[in-house]
Design an enzyme around this catalytic site. Structure first.
Site, mmCIF file in Angstrom:
data_model
loop_
_atom_site.group_PDB
_atom_site.id
_atom_site.type_symbol
_atom_site.label_atom_id
_atom_site.label_comp_id
_atom_site.label_asym_id
_atom_site.label_seq_id
_atom_site.Cartn_x
_atom_site.Cartn_y
_atom_site.Cartn_z
ATOM 1 N N CYS A 1 0.827 -1.212 0.000
ATOM 2 C CA CYS A 1 0.000 0.000 0.000
ATOM 3 C C CYS A 1 0.862 1.263 0.000
ATOM 4 C CB CYS A 1 -0.917 0.016 1.214
ATOM 5 S SG CYS A 1 -2.035 -1.387 1.316
ATOM 6 N N THR A 2 1.940 1.227 0.739
ATOM 7 C CA THR A 2 2.822 2.391 0.809
ATOM 8 C C THR A 2 3.393 2.720 -0.565
ATOM 9 O OG1 THR A 2 3.366 1.947 3.129
ATOM 10 C CG2 THR A 2 4.933 3.290 1.879
#
Length: 211
Positions: free
Chosen positions: A45-46
């Site tokens: 996600c980052t």
């Protein structure tokens, strides 16, 4: 809830990292890239949040507003954004929806119970200025999205709307496009004065201005 292509994107009110929004009002006259994430402070996600931020100029050039979502709070999102900016060498400014109660995730069918009952899978919705859903994609939690494909499909959708064309497999901007079978040859003479190549009566390819 199953959201299909051509549906009006469900409206919602939510808190985001940029303040409260009414989704339809926030869309305004723009296209939207709405995408969900399993959770804050997770590695895939980052990178995806960072990549979306890095592509901000490309989204803006196409009149596209990105908006993310994960099932965490605004406070958690804001702290996470600091990590995103630091690790991905960017400055993230687009809003991230806080969805701790799963209301938006459930509304958009982002919760797949056999995957997780509390975290959203990697859903993508491309929404046009008429609030219609034009594309949906769903990725598993452990596979990052292909942002080249997201930009490519936005280009294809926008070109199709502007020029009344379809795009072939693996189309890229500048490539040949297809005249839809719904347009007769007589109609095509006016719409495509540059002419076309007829490979089959149902398969006609041409060039259009893709500036």
């Amino acid at each position: 809830m199953s959201i299909r292509i051509g549906d009006i994107a469900p409206n919602f009110h939510a808190e985001t990292t940029n303040g409260p929004i009414d989704f339809h009002d926030w869309i305004g006259s723009s296209w939207v890239f709405f995408f969900s994430h399993p959770a804050d402070f997770t590695p895939v996600c980052t990178t995806e949040m960072g990549r979306t931020s890095q592509l901000s100029d490309q989204f803006e050039a196409r009149n596209v507003k990105p908006i993310g979502l994960s099932t965490d709070t605004v406070e958690e999102h804001k702290t996470w954004v600091l990590d995103v900016n630091d690790t991905q060498n960017t400055t993230l400014t687009f809003p991230i929806v806080a969805d701790k109660d799963l209301k938006v995730s459930e509304l958009y069918g982002m919760i797949h119970p056999n995957e997780s009952t509390t975290a959203a899978v990697r859903s993508v919705f491309i929404i046009d200025p008429d609030k219609k859903v034009r594309l949906t994609l769903t990725y598993p939690m452990n596979v990052g999205r292909n942002f080249d494909e997201i930009i490519r499909v936005i280009d294809a959708l926008q070109l199709g709307d502007a020029e009344k064309i379809a795009t072939p497999a693996d189309w890229r901007p500048g490539g040949k496009v297809i005249i839809p079978p719904s347009i007769s040859n007589e109609q095509a003479k006016d719409i495509f004065p540059q002419g076309w190549d007829e490979i089959r009566p149902y398969l006609r390819v041409t060039d259009v201005n893709q500036a």
